[in-house]
Design a protein around this motif. Structure first.
Motif, PDB file in Angstrom:
ATOM      1  N   PRO A 122      35.932  45.519  43.472  1.00  0.00           N
ATOM      2  CA  PRO A 122      36.129  44.103  44.111  1.00  0.00           C
ATOM      3  C   PRO A 122      34.589  43.307  44.871  1.00  0.00           C
ATOM      4  O   PRO A 122      34.820  42.605  45.099  1.00  0.00           O
ATOM      5  CB  PRO A 122      36.947  44.861  45.026  1.00  0.00           C
ATOM      6  CG  PRO A 122      37.408  46.445  44.286  1.00  0.00           C
ATOM      7  CD  PRO A 122      36.609  46.663  43.897  1.00  0.00           C
ATOM      8  N   GLY A 123      33.802  44.728  45.040  1.00  0.00           N
ATOM      9  CA  GLY A 123      32.493  43.775  45.788  1.00  0.00           C
ATOM     10  C   GLY A 123      31.694  43.127  44.465  1.00  0.00           C
ATOM     11  O   GLY A 123      30.606  42.845  45.125  1.00  0.00           O
ATOM     12  N   THR A 124      32.075  43.268  43.055  1.00  0.00           N
ATOM     13  CA  THR A 124      30.972  42.629  42.725  1.00  0.00           C
ATOM     14  C   THR A 124      31.092  41.559  42.104  1.00  0.00           C
ATOM     15  O   THR A 124      32.797  41.376  41.804  1.00  0.00           O
ATOM     16  CB  THR A 124      31.108  43.771  41.149  1.00  0.00           C
ATOM     17  OG1 THR A 124      30.982  45.296  40.885  1.00  0.00           O
ATOM     18  CG2 THR A 124      30.268  42.986  40.202  1.00  0.00           C
ATOM     19  N   PRO A 125      30.329  40.005  41.742  1.00  0.00           N
ATOM     20  CA  PRO A 125      30.912  38.942  41.475  1.00  0.00           C
ATOM     21  C   PRO A 125      31.301  38.826  41.004  1.00  0.00           C
ATOM     22  O   PRO A 125      30.730  39.635  39.100  1.00  0.00           O
ATOM     23  CB  PRO A 125      29.648  38.518  41.655  1.00  0.00           C
ATOM     24  CG  PRO A 125      28.387  39.175  41.895  1.00  0.00           C
ATOM     25  CD  PRO A 125      29.079  40.283  42.578  1.00  0.00           C
ATOM     26  N   VAL A 126      32.265  37.877  40.376  1.00  0.00           N
ATOM     27  CA  VAL A 126      32.589  37.777  38.307  1.00  0.00           C
ATOM     28  C   VAL A 126      31.238  37.207  37.676  1.00  0.00           C
ATOM     29  O   VAL A 126      32.222  37.608  36.650  1.00  0.00           O
ATOM     30  CB  VAL A 126      33.144  36.641  38.720  1.00  0.00           C
ATOM     31  CG1 VAL A 126      33.427  35.298  38.768  1.00  0.00           C
ATOM     32  CG2 VAL A 126      34.625  36.875  37.459  1.00  0.00           C
ATOM     33  N   SER A 127      30.075  36.683  38.409  1.00  0.00           N
ATOM     34  CA  SER A 127      29.653  35.796  37.391  1.00  0.00           C
ATOM     35  C   SER A 127      28.877  37.491  36.559  1.00  0.00           C
ATOM     36  O   SER A 127      27.721  37.624  35.319  1.00  0.00           O
ATOM     37  CB  SER A 127      28.179  35.584  37.788  1.00  0.00           C
ATOM     38  OG  SER A 127      28.065  36.303  39.165  1.00  0.00           O
ATOM     39  N   ALA A 128      28.805  38.615  37.620  1.00  0.00           N
ATOM     40  CA  ALA A 128      28.496  39.610  36.657  1.00  0.00           C
ATOM     41  C   ALA A 128      28.779  40.357  35.183  1.00  0.00           C
ATOM     42  O   ALA A 128      28.329  40.939  34.183  1.00  0.00           O
ATOM     43  CB  ALA A 128      28.539  40.972  37.200  1.00  0.00           C
ATOM     44  N   ILE A 129      30.449  39.951  35.050  1.00  0.00           N
ATOM     45  CA  ILE A 129      30.956  40.084  34.044  1.00  0.00           C
ATOM     46  C   ILE A 129      31.251  38.559  33.199  1.00  0.00           C
ATOM     47  O   ILE A 129      31.219  39.024  31.404  1.00  0.00           O
ATOM     48  CB  ILE A 129      32.317  40.944  33.551  1.00  0.00           C
ATOM     49  CG1 ILE A 129      33.450  39.184  34.561  1.00  0.00           C
ATOM     50  CG2 ILE A 129      31.974  42.484  34.580  1.00  0.00           C
ATOM     51  CD1 ILE A 129      34.278  39.490  34.095  1.00  0.00           C
ATOM     52  N   GLU A 130      31.005  37.824  33.313  1.00  0.00           N
ATOM     53  CA  GLU A 130      30.408  36.405  32.142  1.00  0.00           C
ATOM     54  C   GLU A 130      30.099  36.941  30.310  1.00  0.00           C
ATOM     55  O   GLU A 130      30.748  36.657  29.916  1.00  0.00           O
ATOM     56  CB  GLU A 130      30.293  35.500  32.843  1.00  0.00           C
ATOM     57  CG  GLU A 130      30.332  34.390  32.704  1.00  0.00           C
ATOM     58  CD  GLU A 130      29.810  32.545  32.229  1.00  0.00           C
ATOM     59  OE1 GLU A 130      29.216  32.750  33.891  1.00  0.00           O
ATOM     60  OE2 GLU A 130      30.115  31.945  32.538  1.00  0.00           O
ATOM     61  N   PRO A 131      28.832  37.315  30.835  1.00  0.00           N
ATOM     62  CA  PRO A 131      27.954  37.450  29.720  1.00  0.00           C
ATOM     63  C   PRO A 131      29.289  38.866  29.071  1.00  0.00           C
ATOM     64  O   PRO A 131      27.848  38.386  27.634  1.00  0.00           O
ATOM     65  CB  PRO A 131      26.867  38.472  30.305  1.00  0.00           C
ATOM     66  CG  PRO A 131      26.262  37.793  31.100  1.00  0.00           C
ATOM     67  CD  PRO A 131      28.254  38.162  31.911  1.00  0.00           C
ATOM     68  N   PHE A 132      29.487  39.161  28.951  1.00  0.00           N
ATOM     69  CA  PHE A 132      30.162  40.075  28.124  1.00  0.00           C
ATOM     70  C   PHE A 132      31.580  39.989  27.850  1.00  0.00           C
ATOM     71  O   PHE A 132      32.184  40.115  26.902  1.00  0.00           O
ATOM     72  CB  PHE A 132      30.580  41.704  28.962  1.00  0.00           C
ATOM     73  CG  PHE A 132      29.028  41.945  29.550  1.00  0.00           C
ATOM     74  CD1 PHE A 132      28.740  41.790  30.845  1.00  0.00           C
ATOM     75  CD2 PHE A 132      28.053  42.909  28.097  1.00  0.00           C
ATOM     76  CE1 PHE A 132      27.481  42.106  30.912  1.00  0.00           C
ATOM     77  CE2 PHE A 132      27.014  42.635  28.722  1.00  0.00           C
ATOM     78  CZ  PHE A 132      26.590  42.760  29.941  1.00  0.00           C
ATOM     79  N   ILE A 133      32.399  38.560  28.069  1.00  0.00           N
ATOM     80  CA  ILE A 133      33.188  38.479  28.651  1.00  0.00           C
ATOM     81  C   ILE A 133      33.966  37.658  26.861  1.00  0.00           C
ATOM     82  O   ILE A 133      35.276  37.907  26.621  1.00  0.00           O
ATOM     83  CB  ILE A 133      34.259  37.370  28.473  1.00  0.00           C
ATOM     84  CG1 ILE A 133      33.261  35.714  28.633  1.00  0.00           C
ATOM     85  CG2 ILE A 133      33.933  38.067  30.581  1.00  0.00           C
ATOM     86  CD1 ILE A 133      34.468  34.850  29.463  1.00  0.00           C
ATOM     87  N   ASP A 134      32.418  37.373  25.919  1.00  0.00           N
ATOM     88  CA  ASP A 134      33.032  37.167  24.193  1.00  0.00           C
ATOM     89  C   ASP A 134      32.884  38.391  23.268  1.00  0.00           C
ATOM     90  O   ASP A 134      32.947  38.299  21.734  1.00  0.00           O
ATOM     91  CB  ASP A 134      32.376  35.812  23.346  1.00  0.00           C
ATOM     92  CG  ASP A 134      30.643  36.810  23.984  1.00  0.00           C
ATOM     93  OD1 ASP A 134      29.348  35.971  23.617  1.00  0.00           O
ATOM     94  OD2 ASP A 134      30.451  37.810  24.873  1.00  0.00           O
ATOM     95  N   GLN A 135      32.878  39.723  24.610  1.00  0.00           N
ATOM     96  CA  GLN A 135      32.891  41.096  23.197  1.00  0.00           C
ATOM     97  C   GLN A 135      33.329  41.334  24.055  1.00  0.00           C
ATOM     98  O   GLN A 135      33.099  43.314  23.504  1.00  0.00           O
ATOM     99  CB  GLN A 135      31.383  41.279  23.111  1.00  0.00           C
ATOM    100  CG  GLN A 135      30.483  40.776  24.542  1.00  0.00           C
ATOM    101  CD  GLN A 135      28.681  41.373  24.596  1.00  0.00           C
ATOM    102  OE1 GLN A 135      28.572  42.714  24.345  1.00  0.00           O
ATOM    103  NE2 GLN A 135      28.658  40.442  24.968  1.00  0.00           N
ATOM    104  N   VAL A 136      34.474  42.030  24.642  1.00  0.00           N
ATOM    105  CA  VAL A 136      35.794  42.353  25.250  1.00  0.00           C
ATOM    106  C   VAL A 136      36.920  41.870  24.155  1.00  0.00           C
ATOM    107  O   VAL A 136      37.741  41.111  24.011  1.00  0.00           O
ATOM    108  CB  VAL A 136      35.871  43.712  26.363  1.00  0.00           C
ATOM    109  CG1 VAL A 136      33.715  43.589  26.491  1.00  0.00           C
ATOM    110  CG2 VAL A 136      35.659  41.761  27.206  1.00  0.00           C
TER     111      VAL A 136
END
Ligand code: DX5
Ligand code: ZN
Length: 221
Positions: A122-136
């Motif tokens: 919950p405390g992590t901004p969604v921007s933190a995972i943006e770089p990985f969404i094309d590899q999951v």
């Protein structure tokens, strides 16, 4: 294009003196996915079970076709992906918060013939995972602070789902969008409307008054 909804009961809410028996509720209700919450007592303040338990569940003939959705709440997930893959995980999701080579570990999970997922608290901004969404294969948005079942759903997490779903559409990606924590008959439809398609439910499933009715409701979220 909305993906068909999947309900993934979390064994965390099952009977820890009879995890095999609890897990059978998944195929017994015609469900495919079982969510396994793996905790190290360090990244989260709780301990659950390890690869040996998952391997024992995998050996149960009744669970042969069950999809083991394995959520690693570990400080050093890279050290355990091989053990969980070999134990019989179908998907291994890892958190973005600990410091390790996220991209390499996500790639390693796929090299182990497992689907992969990235998870944010919950405390992590969604921007933190943006770089990985094309590899999951899956993005998991925690709608409670991980560690314990039975907590209250955090409605302030809904905009994260909307943002990730928008990225998925814009970039024509096809990962599943999963939510975990406080998902029930009320919060599930909220998450579905915001773009989620995969729903972890511990308490709402294992402690349901009418489990069959709860399972049937998911298709209408
Ligand atoms: C977080 C766990 C729980 C569990 C679901 O530590 O991942 O969210 O799966 O718990 P309920 O559905 O009981 O909130
Ligand atoms: Zn989980």
């Amino acid at each position: 294009m909305k993906l068909d909804p999947i309900l993934a009961p979390s064994l965390l809410a099952g009977d820890h003196a009879d995890l095999g028996g609890s897990a059978l509720a998944v195929p017994n209700h015609g469900l495919k996915w079982l969510h396994l919450d793996i905790m190290d007592g360090h990244f989260v303040p709780n301990l659950t079970f390890g690869p040996e338990v998952l391997a024992a569940l995998r050996r149960r003939p009744e669970l042969a076709d069950t999809f083991f959705d394995t959520h690693l709440m570990l400080s050093e997930p890279a050290n355990y992906i091989e053990a969980f893959a070999k134990a019989g995980s179908d998907l291994i999701s890892i958190h973005i918060e600990p410091e390790y080579d996220h991209a390499a570990t996500l790639a390693d999970i796929r090299k182990l013939d497992c689907q992969n997922g990235i998870v944010l608290n919950p405390g992590t901004p969604v921007s933190a995972i943006e770089p990985f969404i094309d590899q999951v294969d899956l993005v998991l948005v925690m709608t409670v602070q991980p560690g314990f079942g039975g907590q209250s759903f955090r409605e302030d997490m809904v905009p994260k789902l909307q943002q990730i779903d928008a990225w998925r559409e814009e970039r024509a990606l096809n990962f599943r969008l999963e939510v975990d924590g406080g998902v029930d008959l009320t919060t599930g439809p909220l998450c579905r409307a915001a773009g989620a398609d995969t729903f972890v439910a511990g308490t709402a499933f294992f402690k349901a008054e009418d489990r069959t009715a709860f399972v049937a409701s998911v298709d209408h979220w």
